[in-house]
Design a protein around this motif. Structure first.
Motif, PDB file in Angstrom:
ATOM      1  N   LEU A  52       0.574  -1.157   0.017  1.00 13.84           N
ATOM      2  CA  LEU A  52      -0.039   0.073   0.013  1.00 13.84           C
ATOM      3  C   LEU A  52       0.806   1.370  -0.054  1.00 13.84           C
ATOM      4  N   TYR A  53       2.068   1.364   0.682  1.00 17.02           N
ATOM      5  CA  TYR A  53       2.841   2.469   0.637  1.00 17.02           C
ATOM      6  C   TYR A  53       3.565   2.597  -0.452  1.00 17.02           C
ATOM      7  N   PHE A  54       4.002   1.811  -1.233  1.00 17.12           N
ATOM      8  CA  PHE A  54       4.794   1.763  -2.635  1.00 17.12           C
ATOM      9  C   PHE A  54       3.619   2.315  -3.529  1.00 17.12           C
ATOM     10  N   VAL A  55       2.611   1.561  -3.611  1.00 13.60           N
ATOM     11  CA  VAL A  55       1.382   1.812  -4.656  1.00 13.60           C
ATOM     12  C   VAL A  55       0.955   3.590  -4.441  1.00 13.60           C
ATOM     13  N   SER A  56       0.863   4.010  -3.149  1.00 20.63           N
ATOM     14  CA  SER A  56       0.271   5.190  -2.841  1.00 20.63           C
ATOM     15  C   SER A  56       1.257   6.022  -2.955  1.00 20.63           C
ATOM     16  N   ILE A  57       2.727   5.825  -2.724  1.00 18.32           N
ATOM     17  CA  ILE A  57       3.513   6.834  -2.920  1.00 18.32           C
ATOM     18  C   ILE A  57       3.715   7.037  -4.362  1.00 18.32           C
ATOM     19  N   THR A  58       3.684   5.969  -5.222  1.00 21.09           N
ATOM     20  CA  THR A  58       3.715   6.091  -6.637  1.00 21.09           C
ATOM     21  C   THR A  58       2.596   6.834  -7.504  1.00 21.09           C
ATOM     22  N   ILE A  59       1.500   6.711  -6.928  1.00 25.46           N
ATOM     23  CA  ILE A  59       0.210   7.511  -7.495  1.00 25.46           C
ATOM     24  C   ILE A  59       0.455   8.920  -7.020  1.00 25.46           C
ATOM     25  N   GLU A  60       0.849   9.136  -5.826  1.00 23.91           N
ATOM     26  CA  GLU A  60       0.893  10.308  -5.221  1.00 23.91           C
ATOM     27  C   GLU A  60       2.173  11.273  -6.092  1.00 23.91           C
ATOM     28  N   SER A  61       3.363  10.564  -6.443  1.00 24.09           N
ATOM     29  CA  SER A  61       4.421  11.078  -7.016  1.00 24.09           C
ATOM     30  C   SER A  61       3.921  11.433  -8.517  1.00 24.09           C
ATOM     31  N   LEU A  62       3.215  10.631  -9.177  1.00 25.11           N
ATOM     32  CA  LEU A  62       2.965  10.678 -10.531  1.00 25.11           C
ATOM     33  C   LEU A  62       2.110  11.862 -10.733  1.00 25.11           C
ATOM     34  N   LYS A  63       1.480  12.493  -9.736  1.00 23.65           N
ATOM     35  CA  LYS A  63       0.598  13.733  -9.812  1.00 23.65           C
ATOM     36  C   LYS A  63       1.357  14.668  -9.776  1.00 23.65           C
ATOM     37  N   TYR A  64       2.645  14.738  -9.399  1.00 23.37           N
ATOM     38  CA  TYR A  64       3.749  15.734  -9.670  1.00 23.37           C
ATOM     39  C   TYR A  64       4.610  15.440 -10.929  1.00 23.37           C
ATOM     40  N   TYR A  72      10.518   3.410  -7.890  1.00 22.48           N
ATOM     41  CA  TYR A  72      10.372   2.960  -9.179  1.00 22.48           C
ATOM     42  C   TYR A  72      10.986   1.490  -9.388  1.00 22.48           C
ATOM     43  N   SER A  73      12.250   1.447  -8.869  1.00 23.21           N
ATOM     44  CA  SER A  73      13.079   0.104  -9.107  1.00 23.21           C
ATOM     45  C   SER A  73      12.399  -1.030  -8.317  1.00 23.21           C
ATOM     46  N   LYS A  74      11.581  -0.791  -7.168  1.00 25.02           N
ATOM     47  CA  LYS A  74      11.073  -1.855  -6.451  1.00 25.02           C
ATOM     48  C   LYS A  74       9.637  -1.929  -6.765  1.00 25.02           C
ATOM     49  N   LEU A  75       9.071  -1.103  -7.541  1.00 25.10           N
ATOM     50  CA  LEU A  75       7.720  -0.966  -7.494  1.00 25.10           C
ATOM     51  C   LEU A  75       7.034  -2.416  -8.196  1.00 25.10           C
ATOM     52  N   ASP A  76       7.525  -2.907  -9.234  1.00 23.04           N
ATOM     53  CA  ASP A  76       7.194  -3.938 -10.106  1.00 23.04           C
ATOM     54  C   ASP A  76       6.834  -5.177  -8.989  1.00 23.04           C
ATOM     55  N   SER A  77       7.693  -5.445  -8.285  1.00 23.69           N
ATOM     56  CA  SER A  77       7.490  -6.688  -7.188  1.00 23.69           C
ATOM     57  C   SER A  77       6.205  -6.219  -6.423  1.00 23.69           C
ATOM     58  N   TYR A  78       5.934  -4.930  -6.179  1.00 22.34           N
ATOM     59  CA  TYR A  78       4.515  -4.696  -5.363  1.00 22.34           C
ATOM     60  C   TYR A  78       3.406  -4.935  -6.172  1.00 22.34           C
ATOM     61  N   LEU A  79       3.434  -4.586  -7.469  1.00 19.09           N
ATOM     62  CA  LEU A  79       2.509  -4.631  -8.502  1.00 19.09           C
ATOM     63  C   LEU A  79       2.064  -5.903  -8.693  1.00 19.09           C
ATOM     64  N   GLN A  98      -7.504  -2.451  -6.557  1.00 20.24           N
ATOM     65  CA  GLN A  98      -7.866  -1.236  -7.559  1.00 20.24           C
ATOM     66  C   GLN A  98      -6.901  -0.383  -7.661  1.00 20.24           C
ATOM     67  N   ASP A  99      -6.317  -0.081  -6.742  1.00 25.58           N
ATOM     68  CA  ASP A  99      -5.135   0.843  -6.753  1.00 25.58           C
ATOM     69  C   ASP A  99      -3.979   0.288  -7.511  1.00 25.58           C
ATOM     70  N   ILE A 100      -3.654  -0.767  -7.333  1.00 25.39           N
ATOM     71  CA  ILE A 100      -2.559  -1.646  -7.986  1.00 25.39           C
ATOM     72  C   ILE A 100      -2.782  -1.567  -9.507  1.00 25.39           C
ATOM     73  N   GLN A 101      -3.919  -1.600  -9.966  1.00 25.74           N
ATOM     74  CA  GLN A 101      -4.606  -1.582 -11.246  1.00 25.74           C
ATOM     75  C   GLN A 101      -4.341  -0.023 -11.772  1.00 25.74           C
ATOM     76  N   ILE A 102      -4.909   0.970 -11.150  1.00 20.39           N
ATOM     77  CA  ILE A 102      -4.553   2.291 -11.520  1.00 20.39           C
ATOM     78  C   ILE A 102      -3.164   2.591 -11.623  1.00 20.39           C
ATOM     79  N   CYS A 103      -2.254   2.067 -10.794  1.00 20.49           N
ATOM     80  CA  CYS A 103      -0.899   2.369 -10.618  1.00 20.49           C
ATOM     81  C   CYS A 103      -0.364   1.892 -11.998  1.00 20.49           C
TER      82      CYS A 103
END
Length: 135
Positions: A52-64, A72-79, A98-103
């Motif tokens: 949840l932290y990795f996915v949420s940080i990614t979603i918030e980051s991409l708003k910027y 980014y380097s660890k995200l794939d394993s969490y997705l 659902q957030d994983i799919q959005i991410c």
């Protein structure tokens, strides 16, 4: 309120980004690292919270329009995560899935963001934080 619930973690991350970027002038990588460091006990509590932290940080980051290289380097394993601990609320799991799919959709559009490079010391610090054990 359960501090490891989906809603409380999501709200906390959104507020961190708003406060640290808009009020303190930090960049996305700095906010990402600071959030993981400040919340390390929650982050490392379970696979659910770490995902949840990795996915949420990614979603918030991409708003910027950028993402920290250490996220980014660890995200794939969490997705790839779809199964979580039995004690996690089913509704929270559904929201995370659902957030994983959005991410996945957001991260696949590489022309919409840049990857912010960070120093080796930052990457090492984040790696250390993610390896801490919760009592």
């Amino acid at each position: 309120m359960n501090m490891t619930s989906y809603e409380s973690i999501k709200s906390s991350i959104v507020l961190d980004f708003e406060e640290y970027i808009e009020e303190e002038g930090l960049n996305v990588a700095q906010v990402s690292a600071k959030t993981l460091e400040e919340d390390w006990r929650i982050v490392n509590d379970s696979l659910f919270t770490k995902t949840l932290y990795f996915v949420s940080i990614t979603i918030e980051s991409l708003k910027y329009k950028e993402i920290a290289d250490f996220i980014y380097s660890k995200l794939d394993s969490y997705l790839k995560n779809t199964k979580f601990e039995e004690h996690i609320d089913k509704n929270d799991i559904d929201k995370l899935l659902q957030d994983i799919q959005i991410c996945k959709q957001l991260i696949n559009n590489k022309s919409e963001y840049t990857i912010r490079e960070t120093s080796d010391s930052t990457k090492s610090r984040v790696e250390y934080i993610l390896g801490l054990k919760v009592d």
